[in-house]
Structures are given as structure tokens and as C-alpha cells.
Design an enzyme around this catalytic site. Structure first.
Site, mmCIF file in Angstrom:
data_model
loop_
_atom_site.group_PDB
_atom_site.id
_atom_site.type_symbol
_atom_site.label_atom_id
_atom_site.label_comp_id
_atom_site.label_asym_id
_atom_site.label_seq_id
_atom_site.Cartn_x
_atom_site.Cartn_y
_atom_site.Cartn_z
ATOM 1 N N GLU A 1 -5.592 82.582 -90.653
ATOM 2 C CA GLU A 1 -5.534 84.043 -90.547
ATOM 3 C C GLU A 1 -4.920 84.448 -89.215
ATOM 4 O OE1 GLU A 1 -8.198 87.938 -91.644
ATOM 5 O OE2 GLU A 1 -9.254 86.156 -90.931
ATOM 6 N N ASP B 1 -4.206 88.022 -87.160
ATOM 7 C CA ASP B 1 -4.329 89.484 -87.027
ATOM 8 C C ASP B 1 -3.291 89.970 -86.019
ATOM 9 O OD1 ASP B 1 -6.387 89.432 -88.774
ATOM 10 O OD2 ASP B 1 -7.971 89.858 -87.327
ATOM 11 N N GLU C 1 -2.656 89.708 -91.263
ATOM 12 C CA GLU C 1 -3.256 91.042 -91.202
ATOM 13 C C GLU C 1 -2.350 91.879 -90.304
ATOM 14 O OE1 GLU C 1 -5.795 92.250 -92.971
ATOM 15 O OE2 GLU C 1 -5.638 90.314 -93.958
ATOM 16 N N HIS D 1 -8.541 90.279 -82.265
ATOM 17 C CA HIS D 1 -9.405 91.015 -83.193
ATOM 18 C C HIS D 1 -9.368 92.475 -82.768
ATOM 19 C CE1 HIS D 1 -13.451 91.104 -85.552
ATOM 20 N NE2 HIS D 1 -12.423 91.487 -86.274
ATOM 21 N N HIS E 1 -11.210 81.845 -91.088
ATOM 22 C CA HIS E 1 -11.297 83.281 -90.824
ATOM 23 C C HIS E 1 -11.027 83.535 -89.351
ATOM 24 C CE1 HIS E 1 -13.926 86.842 -89.693
ATOM 25 N NE2 HIS E 1 -13.079 87.380 -90.544
ATOM 26 N N ASN E 2 -10.181 84.545 -89.049
ATOM 27 C CA ASN E 2 -9.863 84.858 -87.648
ATOM 28 C C ASN E 2 -9.629 83.570 -86.853
ATOM 29 O OD1 ASN E 2 -10.164 87.503 -88.356
ATOM 30 N ND2 ASN E 2 -12.035 87.867 -87.192
#
Length: 756
Positions: free
Chosen positions: A342, A344, A391, A357, A312-313
Site C-alpha cells: 500500500e 498513500d 491511495e 498517513h 496495510h500502510n
């Protein structure tokens, strides 16, 4: 060195081959430490004569050197392979730059040499030293550890130690021994009767100090003559205790050849106590079945049938609000076998997309640097597919830049069409996708329209991971949850088998879902569904892939327990890889099997969409067969100190934790042993009923008991139940961040029987 002769290291029994690089390192070099664009300083670095330690000092520090161990360095990277070097790439040519990567959570060391030749000397020299350490056998590693102990004790560096130094050493070794007993052993080891121990005498003292009474008794129980194990004796031990059955005879002869140090004993097909101990502490004597550590699972099933190691992230190294973003996050995740990363993506000020983020104070890194890093490290640990969970918060213009960068940098690794050119009725397998990088994200339409005339861009509902995150987070994103976002055809076309699809309900997914649809859930939503409809969730996950990610409330980058999600077959359970603890122990434990390739075949009960498996009622399955796991916790060896104070010694106890279906969750622990981390003995038996062993993980935890405050963590080891070997086994402990604590271990006896 010029003569070409080899030097012999008495501590490691390891040949140190001539290498001009090591001579340059021993002479020392002034290297520039690059920390950021604003901070750089010169330091003098040199390899010590023991070839195990690097000493360094700042130019202003007079003669005061600090040191670090070569064993603490995991890898050496050449060129601009770090965030710091990427940020100052225009200042230093890559051929003069290199990065030392440390084990655990210690930061990297970025260094710049005065010349390319000097940089290469340090790169080659460090690689040689690291390879030498990695190629050591168990006996050599133990000798290395004893060598380090001796050097610590020998404070005046005269090659011998007094009894006073030995007493201090015993404290460092985590043992409070009776002084009379210690003095007696010291005198017995002092063959020269000088009141000091030389290096060989110290080895003798150490062996007397750490004699394994429990192993000697086991050895003598099976020895026909009380001195050795014949191959028939060893065969009987393997058959009766280790439950090796038919292969025990040939395996006995193999083990003698592999672990017996005496050539005479080998020739006679016998094993000494030293060989027996070497076998028990080896990979063959480990609790983890070595057959399950190779690539042993069927890799030809559809992707939906595998647990997939997911992060995650991935770009974050710290917390979710103000932590540092770094390509290092991707490197470390990939090295740990992670297969779903991931990214973003947001508009960058210079026309290039950035990764961070969104709407937080986390730092930003370039999208192209992330993709370059993925291209270099994607398949170093595993050859099976990597999934990039994109993302996308970029404008149409920068989405086009993203798509072009993906194609230009990843080249043939990027999956751009279905593997057979057809619309899939079922997802391809990891085997069919070996060496490929897949993009997971939003898509205009479906694969069915690949050959149709599509508009240049289209609108897709903003119903993916991020909209779920907004509803579950303290922070607010700029887009409302019911908004539409423009998506370019260029980026949409790169999404092949991993299309983000909003989840409505199980019935809708069953009727309308496509094999390539992936739905994402926050941990809270996934937990709610598990509580209300676990059996339906398991059936859904037998048909389609589900991704679960941490709640937005976890701003400290903490993790949720992934076991609850695995119990219902969720394939991508995304964790914050930068945060050590129980949750990452479980993740590492599950994916430690199958050659750490990042894919673990789900149990058959979670692959059959027609089977009504209910995680809350395991007894209802047709082939229900609960097992009894009996663990005799016998002893511990060389447990690390948790407090650096000289007089501080641990009071260790062992806790065994079972993770699996709700019916299998259990914890039991031994009593604690006062003031002994060197060789504590418990001899206590713990027993567990395991109803669904194919989903269970066993976690062994050693802690330092404290009556007044929280117990201190010492070490842990997590293993899938299905990979456990019965019999007398050693458990080699790991630190909180998953690195080895060798020679620290537990000695246990494992017995698995069917419940009556």
C-alpha cells in the site's frame, strides 16, 4: 592467509577460506555511524578472532567494547539503501556507504567507511561470513551453539571451565539441575581429572546432559541389534511411524547417505543413533512437509483464485498516528513474500509526491524513493506479480509526476496494457504475470474503453479504501465521502487488472461486476457481512477480488485475525506487517507454503462460484470428510530464557491452537514442567476434530507458566494443516517476530485419521 592455506574451525567443522577482507575486518576500522542528518559519530569496529562477533566502541569510550553477533545480521546493503542514507545522499558518496540489516525488530546500522576500498572489504567480508553461517548443516549449527555456550561459561577466557562456571552455565541454559547429578556428569566428562573441562570435554558433558532418552527408546524399538538401524530397520520405521508407504525403501538409503556421520555405517547402509537424531531434527524430520515448501501449486489459475499476501500502510514501521514512514517497510514486506503493497500518496511541498498517513504526524518519504525500492526488491523473494495499492490524494499536477515516475523507474516491469491486448473475460494468472508490477487504484471508465478517446482527466467517486476508512476511523480526512476527485488519464491508464470499485451489494456485483473490479472493506464491514451472509460473500470472492484492511481505530498498528476473512475466500487480507503477534503468525504460516511466493491457491470449495459453500455449515458440502488430529507432545529442546536474571528458569507448557472455520476453532494445552527449559518432557496427548482441513492452520505455542501474572511467550510455529507430516516430527520454534530460535524445538508424534 597469504599462503593460500585454509584454516579449520573446530567448532563448526566448517572451512574458513582465506579472504583479505576478513583480515581487514580483524585489524579493525574507524567507521562513521550515520543516524540522521543531524547525528553522526565515529566508532571503531573490528571482527573478533572467532569470526562470529563484531566488537565496537565509540571514540570516547576508552577500551570498553560492545559486541554483536554476525549471526544477528541478515544482510548487507551497498550504497544509499536506507532512509538515513537517502536523507544525506549529498554528503557521502554511495561507494563508501553500507548498511547492516539485523534480524527481527532491531534497527539497521548505517556505516560510512573512509574509502570505497574499505567499504568493499567490510561488505565482502560480512557477506562471506553470512553465507558461511547459512550454508552450515544442522550438526554444524548445533556445534556452533555449543561453542557459544562454552565461550559464555569461560569467563576468564583460559580455554577451560570449572564446575562453578558450569553451574552458572546451567542457569543460562535454562535448567535447574540437581547439583549432585551435575557434579557426577562433570567428573565423568573430566577425562584429564584436572577439575576443569576443556572444549572437547565440554562437548562430552553437553551430550551427556542433553541425551534424548525418548529418541534412544524409539531408536532401540526399531533396531535389530540395539546398536544401529539397518536400512531395513529404517525402512520399517519410515513405513510404520512416518507413514511413507511405497517410497520408504529408497528413502531409507537416501537418509542414511544424507545424515549418517560415520563413513563406515554409510558403507554398510546402517544408521547410528547420532544419524537418527540428525535425521529427526532435519528438514526431512520436520512437521512441515518439505514437498509443500517448494513451488507445488498450480499457478495458472486466475488471480481471483489465490490468497495474496498483502500489507496495510506498508510504509509505516510503528503506529498509525506518529510513527516513522520508511522505505524499510517495503523492503521487509517484500522479503517476507508480500505481494500487495500500500502506498498513500499526497502532494509534496517541492512538487514531488510524498508518502505518509495523511493528516497524522507520521513522517514523510518521497514517492520516488518508494518506487525505486520496489523496483530493486520486488522479485528477490518471489517472481510472481507485485500489486501496488495506490491511495491517491494528489493534485492533478503531482498525479502526472507519479505516473511518470512509475513508468521511468519500473520500466518494463510495469504492466501498462492487458497481456494479450484484449479486454479480459477472466483475470490472468500469476504465471502469466510473472515479473510484472500492477497498479491498483481508481480508473476512469473501464478496460473496455482503452482504445476510445478519453479526456485528459476525469472525475471518479471517492468511494474506495480511504472513504471506508474515514467512516471507521478516529481521524477525519479533508474530503467528504460523497465528493468527486479529479484523476489524470496518465495515472488512470496504468490501472489495468486492479480497478478500485465501490461495493453496493452482492446482486449488483454479480450483474455489473467486471473481472478486474476490486472492492475494499474495513475489517468491521467485512465481519458484518460474514455474520449476515457468509455463503454469499464466499460466492462473490469466487468471482472477484476483495481486499480487507484494519480498522482506522487500530492506531497502535494492531491487527485483526485474518482467518475469518480467508474462510470466505477474501484474497487480499491486508495486515500491519510491522506488528508481531498471533495475526502475523497466521499470515506467515499460511504463506510459508508454495515456496513462500506470496500466492496460495484457494481450496476448490472457495473457487467454484456455483457451489453453495457455507462456512457456518461445513457438514453440508458434498465431499464432507472430517478428520481427527492427534498430537502427542513428547518433549522440548533448548528453549530460550525469557528473563535475563541469572537464576530465572522457565516453567514451560505447550498450547496447540487450531484456526479455521468456526467449527474448527479450538485450543488445548499440556501441563507445565517446573524449572526446565533445556529438555522438558510432557508426553501428553491432545486431540482435535477438524471439519474443513484445507482451511485450517495449526499454531504451536510455548509459554512460561506464571501463577501470579500473565504467562511469558517463549516461541511458536504455525503450519497449514494440509502441509503437516504424520509421525515423529520436530517443530523448530520461531520468535515473536518470526525469526528462528534454533536449536529450540518441540518433539511430537502426529496422527491423522478419518472421523468415524
Amino acid at each position: 592467509y597469504d599462503s593460500g592455506e585454509c584454516s579449520y574451525c573446530p567448532w563448526t567443522n566448517h572451512m574458513q577460506y582465506p579472504d583479505v577482507s576478513l583480515e581487514i575486518m580483524k585489524a579493525g576500522s574507524v567507521l562513521r555511524k550515520a543516524k540522521s542528518r543531524m547525528w553522526r559519530g565515529h566508532r571503531h569496529y573490528k571482527l573478533q578472532d572467532d569470526c562470529k562477533t563484531i566488537a565496537y566502541k565509540s571514540s570516547w569510550a576508552m577500551n570498553s567494547y560492545s559486541t554483536f553477533s554476525v549471526g544477528d545480521v541478515e544482510a548487507v546493503r551497498e550504497g544509499h539503501e536506507s532512509d538515513v542514507f537517502l536523507s544525506v545522499a549529498d554528503e557521502y558518496p554511495p561507494e563508501r556507504c553500507f548498511t547492516l540489516v539485523f534480524r527481527g525488530r532491531r534497527g539497521n546500522l548505517d556505516l560510512v567507511a573512509e574509502s570505497a576500498e574499505e567499504a568493499q572489504a567490510w561488505i565482502r567480508g560480512m557477506q562471506t561470513l553470512i553465507e558461511n553461517l547459512q550454508s552450515m548443516g544442522e550438526s554444524e549449527k548445533l556445534d556452533q551453539w555449543i561453542s557459544d555456550l562454552f565461550l559464555k561459561a569461560d569467563r576468564n577466557k583460559d580455554g577451560r571451565i570449572s564446575f562453578k562456571e558450569v553451574r552458572r552455565l546451567l542457569k543460562l541454559m535454562n535448567m535447574d539441575m540437581n547439583e549432585d547429578h551435575a557434579s557426577s556428569l562433570f567428573r565423568m566428562a573430566d577425562k584429564s581429572q584436572t577439575g576443569f573441562l576443556g572444549s572437547e570435554e565440554f562437548v562430552h558433558f553437553y551430550k551427556m546432559l542433553t541425551q534424548r532418552k525418548e529418541v534412544v527408546e524409539l531408536f532401540q524399538e526399531y533396531s535389530s541389534d540395539g546398536q544401529t538401524l539397518s536400512h531395513c530397520d529404517l525402512e520399517e520405521f519410515l513405513r510404520e511411524e512416518q507413514l511413507e508407504g511405497d517410497r520408504s525403501q529408497e528413502h531409507a538409503l537416501e537418509l542414511i547417505q544424507r545424515y549418517e556421520p560415520s563413513d563406515t555405517a554409510k558403507a554398510n547402509h546402517t544408521m547410528s543413533i547420532d544419524g537418527f537424531l540428525m535425521y529427526l531434527t532435519s528438514a526431512d524430520g520436520s512437521i512441515f512437509n518439505s514437498e509443500d515448501q517448494r513451488l507445488y501449486q498450480d499457478m495458472t489459475q486466475p488471480l481471483k483464485h489465490y490468497f495474496i499476501s498483502s500489507s496495510h500502510n506498508t510504509y509505516l514501521l510503528e503506529d498509525q498516528l506518529k510513527g516513522r514512514s520508511s522505505v524499510e517497510g517495503y523492503i521487509q514486506a517484500l522479503k517476507r513474500g508480500c505481494r500487495c503493497l500500500e502506498i498513500d500518496c499526497w502532494d509534496g511541498s517541492s512538487g514531488e509526491p510524498v508518502v505518509y498517513h495523511g493528516h497524522t504526524f507520521t513522517s514523510k518519504i518521497l514517492f520516488k524513493d518508494v518506487i525505486n525500492t520496489v523496483a530493486k526488491y520486488a522479485f528477490k523473494t518471489s517472481e510472481y506479480p507485485v500489486i501496488l495499492s495506490i491511495e491517491n490524494r494528489c493534485s492533478v499536477e503531482q498525479q502526472k509526476v507519479m505516473a511518470q515516475l512509475l513508468k521511468d523507474i519500473l520500466g518494463d516491469m510495469l504492466l501498462r496494457t492487458t497481456i494479450d491486448g484484449k479486454v479480459p473475460s477472466v483475470l490472468p494468472s500469476p504465471e502469466e504475470l510473472k515479473g510484472k508490477i500492477l497498479v491498483k487504484g481508481k480508473k476512469i471508465g473501464g478496460l473496455e474503453s482503452l482504445d476510445a478517446d478519453n479526456p485528459v482527466s476525469g472525475e471518479v467517486s471517492d468511494e474506495d479504501d480511504s472513504s471506508e476508512l474515514r467512516r471507521d476511523s478516529l481521524t477525519t480526512e479533508s474530503l467528504p465521502s460523497d465528493s468527486k476527485q479529479s484523476l489524470t488519464k496518465e495515472l488512470s491508464d496504468l490501472v489495468i487488472y486492479c480497478k478500485n470499485e465501490h461495493f453496493n451489494n452482492f446482486e449488483h456485483a454479480r450483474i455489473h461486476g467486471k473481472p478486474y473490479d476490486i472492492s475494499s472493506f474495513s475489517e468491521s464491514k467485512a465481519r458484518k457481512i460474514i455474520k449476515e451472509a457468509a455463503a454469499d460473500f464466499a460466492q462473490h470472492n469466487a468471482r472477484q477480488i476483495t481486499r480487507v484492511y484494519p480498522s482506522g481505530l487500530r492506531t497502535d498498528s494492531s491487527n485483526f485475525c485474518p482467518q475469518d476473512m480467508w474462510n470466505v475466500g477474501c484474497q487480499m487480507v491486508a495486515l500491519n506487517f510491522q506488528t508481531a503477534g498471533l495475526e502475523m503468525d497466521l499470515n506467515d504460516g499460511l504463506f510459508s507454503q508454495n515456496n513462500r511466493c506470496g500466492y496460495v491457491l484457494k481450496p476448490e470449495i472457495l473457487r467454484n462460484s456455483e457451489q453453495q459453500f457455507n462456512p457456518d455449515k461445513p457438514q453440508d458440502r458434498k465431499d464432507y470428510c472430517p478428520l481427527i488430529l492427534t498430537i502427542q507432545v513428547i518433549s522440548g529442546q533448548q528453549l530460550p530464557k525469557v528473563n535475563n536474571k541469572v537464576g530465572s528458569i522457565v516453567d514451560p507448557f505447550v498450547r496447540v491452537e487450531i484456526y479455521g472455520l468456526p467449527a474448527d476453532q479450538a485450543t488445548q494445552e499440556t501441563s507445565y514442567i517446573e524449572n526446565n527449559g533445556l529438555n522438558p518432557c510432557w508426553n501428553e496427548t491432545l486431540e482435535f476434530a477438524v471439519h474443513t482441513p484445507e482451511l485450517a492452520l495449526i499454531r504451536f505455542v510455548v509459554e512460561d507458566y506464571d501463577m501470579a501474572t500473565k504467562n511469558d511467550f517463549i516461541g511458536q510455529y504455525t503450519v497449514p494443516f494440509s502441509c503437516i507430516q504424520s509421525g515423529y516430527r520436530h517443530i523448530h520454534l520461531l520468535s515473536k517476530d518470526g525469526t528462528s530460535l534454533r536449536p529450540s524445538s518441540l518433539f511430537v508424534n502426529i496422527n491423522i485419521t478419518e472421523a468415524s
